[in-house]
Write a protein that holds these residues in place. Structure first.
Motif, PDB file in Angstrom:
ATOM      1  N   LEU A 239     -28.036  17.072 -36.528  1.00  0.00           N
ATOM      2  CA  LEU A 239     -27.613  15.952 -35.687  1.00  0.00           C
ATOM      3  C   LEU A 239     -26.170  16.213 -35.233  1.00  0.00           C
ATOM      4  O   LEU A 239     -25.387  16.845 -35.952  1.00  0.00           O
ATOM      5  CB  LEU A 239     -27.680  14.651 -36.503  1.00  0.00           C
ATOM      6  N   PHE A 240     -25.860  15.741 -34.049  1.00  0.00           N
ATOM      7  CA  PHE A 240     -24.475  15.865 -33.546  1.00  0.00           C
ATOM      8  C   PHE A 240     -23.827  14.476 -33.602  1.00  0.00           C
ATOM      9  O   PHE A 240     -24.342  13.521 -33.009  1.00  0.00           O
ATOM     10  CB  PHE A 240     -24.486  16.384 -32.107  1.00  0.00           C
ATOM     11  N   VAL A 241     -22.743  14.355 -34.364  1.00  0.00           N
ATOM     12  CA  VAL A 241     -22.028  13.069 -34.446  1.00  0.00           C
ATOM     13  C   VAL A 241     -20.684  13.216 -33.722  1.00  0.00           C
ATOM     14  O   VAL A 241     -19.971  14.194 -33.911  1.00  0.00           O
ATOM     15  CB  VAL A 241     -21.816  12.602 -35.901  1.00  0.00           C
ATOM     16  N   VAL A 242     -20.398  12.245 -32.874  1.00  0.00           N
ATOM     17  CA  VAL A 242     -19.163  12.261 -32.108  1.00  0.00           C
ATOM     18  C   VAL A 242     -18.611  10.829 -32.053  1.00  0.00           C
ATOM     19  O   VAL A 242     -19.377   9.870 -31.960  1.00  0.00           O
ATOM     20  CB  VAL A 242     -19.390  12.823 -30.683  1.00  0.00           C
ATOM     21  N   ASN A 243     -17.303  10.675 -32.135  1.00  0.00           N
ATOM     22  CA  ASN A 243     -16.684   9.348 -32.201  1.00  0.00           C
ATOM     23  C   ASN A 243     -16.459   8.752 -30.818  1.00  0.00           C
ATOM     24  O   ASN A 243     -16.169   9.456 -29.854  1.00  0.00           O
ATOM     25  CB  ASN A 243     -15.345   9.416 -32.935  1.00  0.00           C
ATOM     26  N   GLN A 244     -16.580   7.407 -30.764  1.00  0.00           N
ATOM     27  CA  GLN A 244     -16.229   6.676 -29.549  1.00  0.00           C
ATOM     28  C   GLN A 244     -14.707   6.591 -29.444  1.00  0.00           C
ATOM     29  O   GLN A 244     -13.997   6.472 -30.446  1.00  0.00           O
ATOM     30  CB  GLN A 244     -16.795   5.251 -29.597  1.00  0.00           C
ATOM     31  N   LYS A 245     -14.184   6.604 -28.219  1.00  0.00           N
ATOM     32  CA  LYS A 245     -12.749   6.431 -28.013  1.00  0.00           C
ATOM     33  C   LYS A 245     -12.323   5.015 -28.368  1.00  0.00           C
ATOM     34  O   LYS A 245     -11.235   4.794 -28.918  1.00  0.00           O
ATOM     35  CB  LYS A 245     -12.387   6.735 -26.557  1.00  0.00           C
ATOM     36  N   ASP A 246     -13.180   4.033 -28.050  1.00  0.00           N
ATOM     37  CA  ASP A 246     -12.906   2.636 -28.393  1.00  0.00           C
ATOM     38  C   ASP A 246     -14.054   2.117 -29.241  1.00  0.00           C
ATOM     39  O   ASP A 246     -15.170   1.893 -28.735  1.00  0.00           O
ATOM     40  CB  ASP A 246     -12.756   1.796 -27.126  1.00  0.00           C
ATOM     41  N   PRO A 247     -13.850   1.894 -30.543  1.00  0.00           N
ATOM     42  CA  PRO A 247     -14.952   1.454 -31.420  1.00  0.00           C
ATOM     43  C   PRO A 247     -15.542   0.095 -31.043  1.00  0.00           C
ATOM     44  O   PRO A 247     -16.640  -0.234 -31.485  1.00  0.00           O
ATOM     45  CB  PRO A 247     -14.298   1.404 -32.800  1.00  0.00           C
ATOM     46  N   LYS A 248     -14.853  -0.686 -30.221  1.00  0.00           N
ATOM     47  CA  LYS A 248     -15.333  -2.030 -29.894  1.00  0.00           C
ATOM     48  C   LYS A 248     -16.467  -2.018 -28.864  1.00  0.00           C
ATOM     49  O   LYS A 248     -17.159  -3.023 -28.695  1.00  0.00           O
ATOM     50  CB  LYS A 248     -14.169  -2.874 -29.362  1.00  0.00           C
ATOM     51  N   ILE A 249     -16.644  -0.905 -28.148  1.00  0.00           N
ATOM     52  CA  ILE A 249     -17.688  -0.842 -27.107  1.00  0.00           C
ATOM     53  C   ILE A 249     -19.055  -0.800 -27.786  1.00  0.00           C
ATOM     54  O   ILE A 249     -19.334   0.086 -28.608  1.00  0.00           O
ATOM     55  CB  ILE A 249     -17.472   0.374 -26.194  1.00  0.00           C
ATOM     56  N   GLU A 250     -19.927  -1.734 -27.418  1.00  0.00           N
ATOM     57  CA  GLU A 250     -21.242  -1.863 -28.053  1.00  0.00           C
ATOM     58  C   GLU A 250     -22.230  -0.850 -27.494  1.00  0.00           C
ATOM     59  O   GLU A 250     -23.045  -0.285 -28.224  1.00  0.00           O
ATOM     60  CB  GLU A 250     -21.775  -3.300 -27.849  1.00  0.00           C
ATOM     61  N   ALA A 251     -22.197  -0.626 -26.171  1.00  0.00           N
ATOM     62  CA  ALA A 251     -23.152   0.297 -25.529  1.00  0.00           C
ATOM     63  C   ALA A 251     -22.354   1.373 -24.803  1.00  0.00           C
ATOM     64  O   ALA A 251     -22.131   1.285 -23.586  1.00  0.00           O
ATOM     65  CB  ALA A 251     -24.069  -0.449 -24.566  1.00  0.00           C
ATOM     66  N   PRO A 252     -21.880   2.388 -25.490  1.00  0.00           N
ATOM     67  CA  PRO A 252     -21.019   3.388 -24.866  1.00  0.00           C
ATOM     68  C   PRO A 252     -21.776   4.310 -23.913  1.00  0.00           C
ATOM     69  O   PRO A 252     -22.983   4.538 -24.068  1.00  0.00           O
ATOM     70  CB  PRO A 252     -20.461   4.148 -26.060  1.00  0.00           C
ATOM     71  N   LYS A 253     -21.048   4.836 -22.913  1.00  0.00           N
ATOM     72  CA  LYS A 253     -21.543   5.871 -22.008  1.00  0.00           C
ATOM     73  C   LYS A 253     -20.927   7.205 -22.421  1.00  0.00           C
ATOM     74  O   LYS A 253     -20.113   7.274 -23.340  1.00  0.00           O
ATOM     75  CB  LYS A 253     -21.160   5.529 -20.573  1.00  0.00           C
ATOM     76  N   GLU A 254     -21.330   8.284 -21.688  1.00  0.00           N
ATOM     77  CA  GLU A 254     -20.811   9.611 -22.044  1.00  0.00           C
ATOM     78  C   GLU A 254     -19.276   9.665 -21.958  1.00  0.00           C
ATOM     79  O   GLU A 254     -18.618  10.291 -22.790  1.00  0.00           O
ATOM     80  CB  GLU A 254     -21.410  10.680 -21.105  1.00  0.00           C
ATOM     81  N   PHE A 255     -18.696   9.008 -20.941  1.00  0.00           N
ATOM     82  CA  PHE A 255     -17.234   9.079 -20.766  1.00  0.00           C
ATOM     83  C   PHE A 255     -16.476   8.261 -21.818  1.00  0.00           C
ATOM     84  O   PHE A 255     -15.258   8.316 -21.891  1.00  0.00           O
ATOM     85  CB  PHE A 255     -16.831   8.629 -19.358  1.00  0.00           C
ATOM     86  N   ASP A 256     -17.190   7.457 -22.613  1.00  0.00           N
ATOM     87  CA  ASP A 256     -16.549   6.700 -23.701  1.00  0.00           C
ATOM     88  C   ASP A 256     -16.447   7.516 -24.987  1.00  0.00           C
ATOM     89  O   ASP A 256     -15.955   7.013 -25.996  1.00  0.00           O
ATOM     90  CB  ASP A 256     -17.323   5.415 -23.985  1.00  0.00           C
ATOM     91  N   LEU A 257     -16.945   8.747 -24.964  1.00  0.00           N
ATOM     92  CA  LEU A 257     -16.986   9.569 -26.177  1.00  0.00           C
ATOM     93  C   LEU A 257     -15.958  10.690 -26.092  1.00  0.00           C
ATOM     94  O   LEU A 257     -15.619  11.173 -25.001  1.00  0.00           O
ATOM     95  CB  LEU A 257     -18.391  10.170 -26.362  1.00  0.00           C
ATOM     96  N   PHE A 258     -15.453  11.107 -27.280  1.00  0.00           N
ATOM     97  CA  PHE A 258     -14.635  12.316 -27.334  1.00  0.00           C
ATOM     98  C   PHE A 258     -15.490  13.536 -27.046  1.00  0.00           C
ATOM     99  O   PHE A 258     -16.723  13.508 -27.200  1.00  0.00           O
ATOM    100  CB  PHE A 258     -13.978  12.457 -28.715  1.00  0.00           C
ATOM    101  N   LYS A 259     -14.930  14.615 -26.603  1.00  0.00           N
ATOM    102  CA  LYS A 259     -15.670  15.831 -26.267  1.00  0.00           C
ATOM    103  C   LYS A 259     -16.066  16.627 -27.501  1.00  0.00           C
ATOM    104  O   LYS A 259     -17.077  17.310 -27.527  1.00  0.00           O
ATOM    105  CB  LYS A 259     -14.814  16.715 -25.351  1.00  0.00           C
TER     106      LYS A 259
END
Length: 797
Positions: free
Chosen positions: A68-88
């Protein structure tokens, strides 16, 4: 997810954990919205609850061998993140264990396998990314090993202070030798924000990662160390306070068992309050403070403040007075005993004492003795106290800048005390002493307040009956204190303060007065102080006169006394070495204290062109000064030297203009083609004032017309552009200075003619006074020329 499906997943996890790992190019991904960052080589639990994440988890188990690939959200408060909300950059992990919780979420335990960067998103109902694995390449250098050791030591401090991590975490670091794995393990327990932890994940080289980790841990350890020190201090204070409380309670119980004895200190203070001769309002305030003292711990800081306060108010002489002597004959004898001459000041003092003896209700006026140093202002104040039979106290105001020195400090300040006025009254032990405020003209103003304004309340007879010191906070009656002030000059005293005082001027001494003071007062006092036989050292009269005329030119007698003391010391030394008696002759004076200090350069030898003698007056008394002027080829400029003040510079400008007017048109070309230089010698000494006007004009006219100025004449007077001579101050001091330097004639303004009456007869007999109205009369007297008019036309004025 159904129960059967969950059981299948658990079995599959157990089976795949035993197989070797191969990472495919595309993997399902879970967006982490916690602050937890998963690093390679670490085992991390997290919770999965969102639908997209559950699909990715299921897909990983069924199709990707638990990868599995785990990657963190830039803002943890976003409930439904998009690709641009994630770190690379994220981490490829292997699922180790899955557990379902009662609320429907899953707890997943994963092991980090490798860093990876997603390059492309694969469309679907959950995140799936095309990955590029990130490998670190490095060499195991000495620097890298040293970094590992430093991080390990710093991590040990952090774990010791933080108390959030088990000590077992340090054991993994102790056994780890691989720098890359070591750096990842250290990063997993390193404190920091999400951004800082993500940076550690994105750094590939272990050396750079360890440097970043060291920086973060050092910062946190330093803060934790400070917190630990503060905790220790607070703990120690609490323990000390508890110990003191326990001992006080124990002491109280012991006293109760012994029969309930009252505290000796409280009892003593209570007796002082009840039995003391205090006003009613003072007793009430003292009782109130005593009740406060009883309720608090005797060892508390505030208790000590209250003790000091009670000590002050209970020991002040609220109602204690000295009985006053009203015998004027005694007062006259005391003044004559200690002071020679000073007839006018003595008369004023006796008038004041006579008025007081008639009216007991008369408010004490504020006497201000004004005169140069060394004329006996302070000793006159002491004589008044002796004549009245009162206690004498002295307070120097020179350089005083803090208002609290007069009014006191408020009790809220550490080390607070009453003002010096109240301190001196307590020292005297009576409420009606004679209090001498010395050097009242030398007070200053600063950010700490204006002491001169604070003195208004002290010295004003209308206000000082209820003077409130800021420390006492109680009114104290100062109306019965006899205040005497001293000053060298009046112009430095603020007008509101001067208005409340009765000015008595103390003049300079003449040489004859100095002779009698030295012979009848100074020399006998010195022998009395030394307890020495007067017969063994004999001062001849001509020797005393030589000291006065050739070694001192001061208005007072301080320098004279110093010279006489020096001669006495040297005479005693000769007697100690075997000589029976010393007769102080003029020759001996020169032998003991060197060649004369006062020479003939204080007066010109002959009439001189461009040099006139002026008279000046300052805080130290009167003096003479020369005004020198000369012309030389130039462009008509005026040059001034000699450290002149603004007023004296203006006088020079006026004198220059007036000189042009006096000399007339025939000299106009002369003034255009020549520069004028005016100099007042002793350039290091500041000089100011308008009284040098006629002296400057005389010097200039002498330089222009090449006519010498009479060297036996001195002058003082302000000049106007029309040539009028205006009156000036300090006439007595100026005349005495001229007399001491051998001047035979003095030119003064006509309006100053009545000031001559205050000058001693000895001086008036030896000096010729010329009173003038305009500059024409001055030039007629001062210039030495065959023509009576000296070629000067009065029509030019």
């Amino acid at each position: 997810m159904s129960e059967k499906k969950f059981e299948k997943l658990e079995k599959k996890v157990a089976k795949l954990n035993e197989e070797e790992i191969e990472i495919p190019e595309v993997l399902p991904a879970i967006a982490m919205r916690s602050n937890v960052v998963v690093y390679p080589n670490t085992v991390v639990p997290f919770y999965v609850g969102r639908e997209k994440s559950l699909y990715a988890l299921e897909d990983s188990m069924e199709n990707y061998n638990q990868l599995l690939f785990v990657v963190n959200q830039k803002d943890p408060k976003i409930e439904a993140p998009k690709e641009f909300d994630l770190f690379k950059v994220g981490t490829v992990v292997k699922i180790m264990q899955i557990g379902k919780l009662p609320d429907g979420t899953f707890k997943v335990l994963v092991e980090g396998i490798s860093r990876a960067q997603w390059t492309k998103s694969v469309e679907g109902k959950y995140f799936k990314f095309q990955l590029k694995l990130l490998k670190s390449r490095y060499r195991k250098t000495k620097r890298l090993l040293a970094l590992m050791r430093v991080v390990r030591d710093e991590m040990q401090k952090y774990i010791q202070y933080s108390r959030k991590l088990p000590t077992e975490a340090l054991m993994f670091l102790e056994d780890m030798e691989d720098p890359d794995v070591f750096a990842d393990l250290a990063a997993s327990i390193c404190p920091g924000t999400l951004e800082e932890k993500q940076q550690l994940l994105e750094i590939l080289h272990p050396a750079e990662r360890l440097e970043k980790i060291l920086k973060l841990i050092s910062k946190e350890t330093e803060l934790l160390e400070i917190e630990h020190q503060l905790d220790q201090k607070v703990k120690q204070r609490i323990e000390k306070s508890q110990k003191e409380y326990f001992l006080r309670e124990k002491l109280r119980v012991i006293r109760e068992e012994l029969g309930g004895e009252e505290d000796a200190e409280i009892k003593e203070l209570e007796e002082k309050i009840e039995n003391g001769d205090l006003p009613k309002y003072v007793k009430e305030k003292a009782r109130f403070e005593l009740r406060r003292l009883e309720k608090m711990s005797p060892y508390s800081p505030e208790a000590n403040v209250i003790r000091n306060y009670l000590d002050w108010i209970l020991n002040l002489p609220w109602n204690v007075k000295t009985e006053e002597i009203n015998d004027l004959s005694v007062a006259r004898k005391v003044l004559e005993k200690h002071h020679f001459g000073l007839e006018e000041p003595k008369q004023r003092i006796l008038e004041f004492l006579a008025t007081r003896s008639v009216s007991k209700t008369m408010k004490a006026p504020i006497i201000c003795f004004v005169g140069p140093p060394g004329v006996g202002k302070t000793s006159l104040g002491r004589s008044i106290a002796e004549a009245l039979g009162r206690k004498f106290l002295r307070m120097s105001l020179g350089g005083l800048r803090d208002e609290a020195e007069i009014r006191g400090h408020r009790r809220t300040y550490v080390g607070a005390l009453p003002g010096r006025i109240i301190q001196l009254i307590r020292k005297a032990g009576v409420k009606n002493p004679v209090l001498l405020l010395d050097e009242i003209d030398k007070m200053g103003i600063s950010f700490q307040g204006d002491p001169a304004s604070a003195l208004l309340e002290v010295l004003d007879p209308e206000q000082n009956k209820d003077f409130v010191d800021l420390y006492l906070e109680l009114p104290f009656d100062l109306s019965q204190v006899l205040f005497i002030t001293t000053a060298n000059t009046l112009y430095n005293i603020p007008e509101p303060l001067k208005d409340r005082m009765e000015i008595i001027e103390i003049p300079s001494y003449t040489n004859l007065e100095k002779f009698h003071i030295a012979k009848d007062y100074i020399i006998p006092r010195i022998f009395d102080e030394l307890n020495f036989e007067k017969k063994k050292i004999i001062f001849r009269s001509d020797s005393i006169k030589k000291i006065i005329s050739e070694y001192t030119l001061e208005p007072g007698v301080r320098e004279l006394e110093r010279k006489i003391r020096s001669i006495v010391r040297k005479s005693i030394l000769e007697i100690s070495e075997g000589k029976e008696k010393v007769i102080v002759t003029p020759k001996k004076v020169k032998e003991y204290i060197g060649p004369p200090r006062i020479k003939d350069e204080n007066q010109l030898d002959a009439p001189t062109i461009g040099v006139s003698t002026g008279l000046a007056w300052a805080a130290y008394g009167g003096t003479t000064l020369f005004i020198e002027s000369t012309f030389f080829p130039g462009k008509g400029r005026l040059i001034l030297t000699g450290k002149l003040g603004d007023v004296m510079k203006e006088s020079a400008q006026i004198s220059f203009s007036l000189t042009k007017k006096i000399c007339g048109e025939e000299y106009s070309e002369f003034f255009e083609r020549n520069d004028l230089h005016i100099h007042v010698p002793e350039g290091a000494v500041p000089k100011d004032g308008p009284s040098a006007g006629i002296t400057i004009v005389t010097s200039l006219v002498s330089s222009v017309k090449k006519i010498p100025v009479d060297n036996n004449i001195a002058m003082s007077g302000e000049i106007t552009l029309r040539g009028r001579v205006l009156p000036v101050g300090g006439i007595k001091e100026k005349v005495l200075a001229a007399y001491r330097k051998g001047i035979k004639k003095i030119i003064l303004p006509y309006l100053n003619r009545y000031d001559i009456e205050k000058i001693p007869d000895e001086v008036r007999k030896n000096i010729e006074f010329v009173f003038v109205n305009d500059i024409y009369e001055v030039l007629k007297e001062a210039l030495v020329c065959e023509d009576k008019e000296c070629g000067i036309s009065k029509n030019n004025l």
